[in-house]
Design a protein around this motif. Structure first.
Motif, PDB file in Angstrom:
ATOM      1  N   SER A  15       0.858  -1.188   0.243  1.00 40.51           N
ATOM      2  CA  SER A  15       0.000   0.018  -0.091  1.00 40.51           C
ATOM      3  C   SER A  15       0.786   1.284  -0.009  1.00 40.51           C
ATOM      4  O   SER A  15       0.520   2.055  -0.715  1.00 40.51           O
ATOM      5  N   ARG A  16       2.033   1.156   0.587  1.00 43.08           N
ATOM      6  CA  ARG A  16       2.935   2.520   0.662  1.00 43.08           C
ATOM      7  C   ARG A  16       4.175   1.835   1.051  1.00 43.08           C
ATOM      8  O   ARG A  16       4.579   0.861   2.056  1.00 43.08           O
ATOM      9  N   ILE A  17       5.233   2.517   0.616  1.00 43.82           N
ATOM     10  CA  ILE A  17       6.565   2.271   0.790  1.00 43.82           C
ATOM     11  C   ILE A  17       7.255   3.721   0.865  1.00 43.82           C
ATOM     12  O   ILE A  17       6.953   4.499   0.335  1.00 43.82           O
ATOM     13  N   LYS A  18       8.694   3.626   1.624  1.00 45.93           N
ATOM     14  CA  LYS A  18       9.441   4.703   1.597  1.00 45.93           C
ATOM     15  C   LYS A  18      10.760   4.049   0.589  1.00 45.93           C
ATOM     16  O   LYS A  18      11.494   3.357   0.788  1.00 45.93           O
ATOM     17  N   MET A  19      11.229   5.015  -0.052  1.00 51.95           N
ATOM     18  CA  MET A  19      12.647   5.072  -0.939  1.00 51.95           C
ATOM     19  C   MET A  19      13.389   6.141  -1.052  1.00 51.95           C
ATOM     20  O   MET A  19      12.864   7.415  -1.064  1.00 51.95           O
ATOM     21  N   LYS A  20      14.708   6.032  -1.253  1.00 54.90           N
ATOM     22  CA  LYS A  20      15.571   7.357  -1.108  1.00 54.90           C
ATOM     23  C   LYS A  20      15.422   7.730  -2.696  1.00 54.90           C
ATOM     24  O   LYS A  20      15.154   6.980  -3.745  1.00 54.90           O
ATOM     25  N   LEU A  21      15.470   9.085  -2.973  1.00 56.70           N
ATOM     26  CA  LEU A  21      15.413   9.883  -4.305  1.00 56.70           C
ATOM     27  C   LEU A  21      16.599   9.489  -5.014  1.00 56.70           C
ATOM     28  O   LEU A  21      17.640   9.360  -4.631  1.00 56.70           O
ATOM     29  N   GLY A  22      16.365   9.025  -6.329  1.00 53.48           N
ATOM     30  CA  GLY A  22      17.341   8.713  -7.113  1.00 53.48           C
ATOM     31  C   GLY A  22      17.642   7.185  -7.333  1.00 53.48           C
ATOM     32  O   GLY A  22      18.348   6.808  -8.292  1.00 53.48           O
ATOM     33  N   VAL A  23      17.116   6.297  -6.375  1.00 53.27           N
ATOM     34  CA  VAL A  23      17.182   4.975  -6.526  1.00 53.27           C
ATOM     35  C   VAL A  23      16.131   4.334  -7.710  1.00 53.27           C
ATOM     36  O   VAL A  23      15.247   4.929  -7.952  1.00 53.27           O
ATOM     37  N   THR A  24      16.701   3.398  -8.402  1.00 50.81           N
ATOM     38  CA  THR A  24      15.903   2.572  -9.339  1.00 50.81           C
ATOM     39  C   THR A  24      14.652   2.072  -8.784  1.00 50.81           C
ATOM     40  O   THR A  24      14.962   1.139  -8.189  1.00 50.81           O
ATOM     41  N   LEU A  25      13.615   2.161  -9.149  1.00 52.67           N
ATOM     42  CA  LEU A  25      12.329   1.649  -8.694  1.00 52.67           C
ATOM     43  C   LEU A  25      12.219   0.256  -9.440  1.00 52.67           C
ATOM     44  O   LEU A  25      11.885   0.295 -10.596  1.00 52.67           O
ATOM     45  N   LYS A  26      12.199  -0.936  -8.707  1.00 49.17           N
ATOM     46  CA  LYS A  26      12.015  -2.244  -9.187  1.00 49.17           C
ATOM     47  C   LYS A  26      10.630  -2.842  -8.645  1.00 49.17           C
ATOM     48  O   LYS A  26      10.103  -2.321  -7.775  1.00 49.17           O
ATOM     49  N   ILE A  27      10.418  -3.811  -9.271  1.00 50.84           N
ATOM     50  CA  ILE A  27       9.056  -4.568  -9.001  1.00 50.84           C
ATOM     51  C   ILE A  27       9.262  -5.106  -7.426  1.00 50.84           C
ATOM     52  O   ILE A  27       8.129  -5.088  -6.669  1.00 50.84           O
ATOM     53  N   ARG A  28      10.388  -5.461  -7.208  1.00 52.77           N
ATOM     54  CA  ARG A  28      10.599  -5.911  -5.722  1.00 52.77           C
ATOM     55  C   ARG A  28      10.144  -4.968  -4.696  1.00 52.77           C
ATOM     56  O   ARG A  28       9.986  -5.341  -3.737  1.00 52.77           O
ATOM     57  N   HIS A  29      10.471  -3.825  -5.200  1.00 54.97           N
ATOM     58  CA  HIS A  29      10.195  -2.740  -4.101  1.00 54.97           C
ATOM     59  C   HIS A  29       8.645  -2.574  -3.881  1.00 54.97           C
ATOM     60  O   HIS A  29       8.410  -1.765  -2.588  1.00 54.97           O
ATOM     61  N   VAL A  30       7.722  -2.664  -4.855  1.00 53.16           N
ATOM     62  CA  VAL A  30       6.399  -2.257  -4.483  1.00 53.16           C
ATOM     63  C   VAL A  30       5.502  -3.406  -4.495  1.00 53.16           C
ATOM     64  O   VAL A  30       4.493  -3.432  -4.266  1.00 53.16           O
ATOM     65  N   ALA A  31       6.125  -4.853  -4.548  1.00 45.64           N
ATOM     66  CA  ALA A  31       5.261  -5.794  -4.843  1.00 45.64           C
ATOM     67  C   ALA A  31       5.807  -7.359  -4.235  1.00 45.64           C
ATOM     68  O   ALA A  31       6.967  -7.176  -4.327  1.00 45.64           O
ATOM     69  N   HIS A  32       5.010  -7.988  -3.855  1.00 44.20           N
ATOM     70  CA  HIS A  32       5.033  -9.355  -3.533  1.00 44.20           C
ATOM     71  C   HIS A  32       4.930 -10.024  -4.768  1.00 44.20           C
ATOM     72  O   HIS A  32       3.886  -9.877  -5.376  1.00 44.20           O
ATOM     73  N   VAL A  33       5.841 -11.115  -5.435  1.00 48.38           N
ATOM     74  CA  VAL A  33       5.232 -11.762  -6.641  1.00 48.38           C
ATOM     75  C   VAL A  33       5.566 -13.497  -6.194  1.00 48.38           C
ATOM     76  O   VAL A  33       6.500 -13.746  -5.416  1.00 48.38           O
ATOM     77  N   LEU A  34       4.603 -14.150  -6.715  1.00 42.40           N
ATOM     78  CA  LEU A  34       4.863 -15.711  -6.609  1.00 42.40           C
ATOM     79  C   LEU A  34       4.505 -15.915  -8.205  1.00 42.40           C
ATOM     80  O   LEU A  34       3.640 -15.610  -9.025  1.00 42.40           O
ATOM     81  N   THR A  35       5.356 -16.902  -8.571  1.00 40.82           N
ATOM     82  CA  THR A  35       5.252 -17.439  -9.976  1.00 40.82           C
ATOM     83  C   THR A  35       5.053 -19.048 -10.128  1.00 40.82           C
ATOM     84  O   THR A  35       5.517 -19.718  -9.056  1.00 40.82           O
ATOM     85  N   ASP A  36       4.547 -19.446 -11.238  1.00 40.56           N
ATOM     86  CA  ASP A  36       4.509 -21.037 -11.441  1.00 40.56           C
ATOM     87  C   ASP A  36       4.753 -20.868 -12.764  1.00 40.56           C
ATOM     88  O   ASP A  36       3.970 -20.696 -13.825  1.00 40.56           O
ATOM     89  N   PRO A  37       5.911 -21.790 -13.089  1.00 37.40           N
ATOM     90  CA  PRO A  37       6.899 -22.228 -12.409  1.00 37.40           C
ATOM     91  C   PRO A  37       7.895 -21.249 -11.543  1.00 37.40           C
ATOM     92  O   PRO A  37       7.870 -20.094 -11.921  1.00 37.40           O
ATOM     93  N   PRO A  38       8.326 -21.407 -10.233  1.00 38.34           N
ATOM     94  CA  PRO A  38       8.918 -20.625  -9.444  1.00 38.34           C
ATOM     95  C   PRO A  38      10.056 -19.977 -10.052  1.00 38.34           C
ATOM     96  O   PRO A  38      10.545 -18.990  -9.555  1.00 38.34           O
ATOM     97  N   GLY A  39      10.734 -20.613 -11.078  1.00 40.59           N
ATOM     98  CA  GLY A  39      12.106 -19.949 -11.238  1.00 40.59           C
ATOM     99  C   GLY A  39      11.944 -18.441 -12.220  1.00 40.59           C
ATOM    100  O   GLY A  39      12.920 -18.022 -12.422  1.00 40.59           O
ATOM    101  N   LEU A  40      10.542 -18.300 -12.175  1.00 36.23           N
ATOM    102  CA  LEU A  40      10.659 -16.811 -12.839  1.00 36.23           C
ATOM    103  C   LEU A  40      10.456 -15.692 -11.725  1.00 36.23           C
ATOM    104  O   LEU A  40      10.554 -14.368 -12.201  1.00 36.23           O
ATOM    105  N   GLU A  41      10.596 -15.909 -10.551  1.00 36.39           N
ATOM    106  CA  GLU A  41      10.403 -14.954  -9.624  1.00 36.39           C
ATOM    107  C   GLU A  41      11.451 -13.856  -9.698  1.00 36.39           C
ATOM    108  O   GLU A  41      11.381 -12.773  -9.667  1.00 36.39           O
ATOM    109  N   ASP A  42      12.938 -14.245  -9.727  1.00 39.30           N
ATOM    110  CA  ASP A  42      13.757 -13.431  -9.514  1.00 39.30           C
ATOM    111  C   ASP A  42      13.723 -12.518 -10.859  1.00 39.30           C
ATOM    112  O   ASP A  42      14.067 -11.350 -10.780  1.00 39.30           O
TER     113      ASP A  42
END
Length: 214
Positions: A15-42
């Motif tokens: 719902s809300r996160i804090k980040m330093k200005l200038g950092v590259t925003l990635k999916i891991r910063h804003v969401a939990h992710v599960l994949t099937d097959p699991p190898g795609l998560e990273d």
């Protein structure tokens, strides 16, 4: 020969996160992710969304559609299932600043004397001194115009009662239940976040309408 199954990706946004200005925003910063097959998560979690810049302001809205669009580019044909909130509010922090001791002392003094004046004004309005005199007179049978012992016990009781009510004594909590102040701050933060999200959606809508007119 059986065809390979379609990858399924489950996404749940914070719902809300804090980040330093200038950092590259990635999916891991804003969401939990599960994949099937699991190898795609990273691969999904390390996907870049944007580079945060000063022009973005202090709050940045990441919509779930941005996440879906990015995942579809790195995992074509995947089935994406979203859970929970449809957006993440990113608070951009310019730089780490050590806490100001002088500001802390100033706020502490303001709160201390403000609370003290509030309690004294309330006691003056209800004539608390006369109440104490009457209580002592009923208990002892003697009228004491200055019942200091009773007033001292009463003052200690006020402090203890507030500590119990707010469930805090300095950094120690009596139990795991949220304090009334924490609940009010949580509700206040939710209202602020919702207002910021609505304002950001309105801004995006206006930008799209303006670009469509060109």
């Amino acid at each position: 020969m059986t065809a390979p199954s379609t990858p399924i990706i489950y996404v749940r946004l914070h719902s809300r996160i804090k980040m330093k200005l200038g950092v590259t925003l990635k999916i891991r910063h804003v969401a939990h992710v599960l994949t099937d097959p699991p190898g795609l998560e990273d691969k999904v979690l390390e996907a870049e969304l944007m580079q945060t810049e000063k022009k973005d302001g202090s709050l940045l809205l990441v919509d779930v559609l941005q996440i879906i669009n990015r995942i579809q580019k790195i995992v074509p044909g995947a089935t994406i299932e979203t859970l929970g909130s449809s957006h993440t509010l990113v608070e951009l922090i310019p730089h780490d600043r050590p806490p100001s001791k002088s500001l802390f002392v100033l706020v502490w003094l303001l709160l201390f004397f403000g609370s003290a004046l509030t309690i004294m004004n309330f006691h003056a309005d209800v004539n608390m001194k006369e109440v104490h005199i009457r209580i002592v007179e009923m208990l002892t049978g003697y009228r004491d115009e200055n019942p200091y012992l009773f007033q001292t016990a009463y003052s200690i009781g006020i402090g203890f009662g507030m500590a119990v009510f707010f469930n805090h004594l300095f950094k120690k909590k009596w139990n795991d239940e949220p304090t009334p102040l924490e609940v009010e701050m949580y509700l206040y933060q939710q209202n602020v976040d919702q207002y910021a999200v609505n304002e950001e959606y309105e801004r995006i809508k206006k930008e799209h309408a303006h670009s469509g007119q060109k």
